[in-house]
Design a protein around this motif. Sequence first.
Motif, PDB file in Angstrom:
ATOM      1  N   ALA A  12      -8.042 -61.240  63.451  1.00 35.49           N
ATOM      2  CA  ALA A  12      -8.779 -59.993  63.667  1.00 35.49           C
ATOM      3  C   ALA A  12      -7.838 -58.820  63.887  1.00 35.49           C
ATOM      4  O   ALA A  12      -8.047 -57.740  63.354  1.00 35.49           O
ATOM      5  N   ALA A  15      -6.371 -57.824  60.703  1.00 42.38           N
ATOM      6  CA  ALA A  15      -7.353 -57.171  59.831  1.00 42.38           C
ATOM      7  C   ALA A  15      -7.560 -55.730  60.243  1.00 42.38           C
ATOM      8  O   ALA A  15      -7.715 -54.842  59.411  1.00 42.38           O
ATOM      9  N   ARG A  16      -7.560 -55.493  61.576  1.00 45.53           N
ATOM     10  CA  ARG A  16      -7.770 -54.129  62.039  1.00 45.53           C
ATOM     11  C   ARG A  16      -6.623 -53.230  61.610  1.00 45.53           C
ATOM     12  O   ARG A  16      -6.804 -52.062  61.318  1.00 45.53           O
ATOM     13  N   ASP A  23     -12.643 -55.245  58.907  1.00 42.96           N
ATOM     14  CA  ASP A  23     -12.646 -56.016  60.154  1.00 42.96           C
ATOM     15  C   ASP A  23     -14.047 -56.110  60.743  1.00 42.96           C
ATOM     16  O   ASP A  23     -14.539 -57.199  61.059  1.00 42.96           O
TER      17      ASP A  23
END
Length: 434
Positions: A12, A15-16, A23
């Motif tokens: 995560a 992804a951010r 995300d």
Amino acid sequence: MTEPVPEGPDTASGARKRNPYLDVLQVPGALPFSAAGVIARLPMSMVGIGTVLMVQALYGSYAMAGRVSAVLVVAQALVAPQIARLVDRSGQARVMTPMLVATTVGLLGLVAAATLGAPEWVLWVCAAVGGASQGSYGSLARARWSHVLPEARRVHTAYSLESALDELVFIVGPVLATTLATTVIPSGGLLVAAVVGGGGAAWFLTQRRTEPPARGAAVPADGERVGSVTHPDAVRLERRSAIRMPGMPVLAVVFVGMGVMFGSSDVATVAFAEEQGVKGLAGLVLACFALGSMVSGLAYGARHWVSPLSVRFTVTACGIAVGVSLFFFVQNLVVLGVVMFVAGFAIAPTLINGNALVQALVAPHQLTEGLTWVGTSLGVGVSLGSWLAGVAVDAVDSHAGFLVTMSGGWACAVLAVVALPGMRRRKPYAAATP
């Protein structure tokens, strides 16, 4: 808030860093409800201009078209917050399913009445039914994001995404409504709004996995613990309507000014395009307004901001005033398209900040109602702007309609500046309730 969604340190967070929008869309169930929400709120960009085009074509009066459109929007503005309170208490699907049926009946009745040449009061009745039952699917979608996301930064990204999707709706909707009304049948825009928007709403409401829980019993009468709130005064605040929470009335009035700008620009642009002999291009020009807003909204949402939210809201509202001042220089449709694209850059950031302020000012169980109040305040302004611009266009010309647009943008900025000192002193709800 729900429990945080489990995520690994390399998934995560990575992804951010790569793309914050991907995300949040990877949260289970997020992509389907967000996509359905886009289709469900397609009517919000088609019903206003669709009504104006249909009534003007069938009855020959911009003033009458503005009045009928205003009735629809005012009905929604008055009733939608009450629907939202019911949604917060009883759940989205339980409340909105019968409302969806009423909306479809009202819009189709409006089409039938106008096609048959019914008296204006009959159109008002149908418009009132169609508007009063619409609710606000943008608010419902944002409430779902607040339910499924545990982090404020990711909620900011999700709200920014929804604002960009709002603008996408306003890019597609006016073009589609104008094309259908001017090249197929005058009622084409309203018919598509009722059928396609209704289908999207039905899809949205059937997704129960991401629906926030009903909170009808969230506030006891004796001041016992409500979540993290134990103070008796906090309980008294929670029992208020969201619009009575400190800071909300001022925020709502600012959104009325923004709405005047939106509603008047629709009517004035249609009239200006007709004066230029290219009425069918009005929707394309209106799409430039939304395109500029969508671009700026995506850019704004991709960044994490640390400056005070109230200051950012005021700055972007002042940006709106600067943008609408460019309407002084409009002489042809190409220049109008460029001006609307540039003026649109301040819109989405202002809406994003305004919705974020709502989340800070109201109790968690009032979120849908609070978001709906600012949305319907926008709607009140839209109806007022449509009516004022219709009168101005009939009395003078389209440039008088754009003067109404400029006045709305200037009022939005002035109100935001006047409200800034109080908003800066106002503590967020979570900080103000021990």
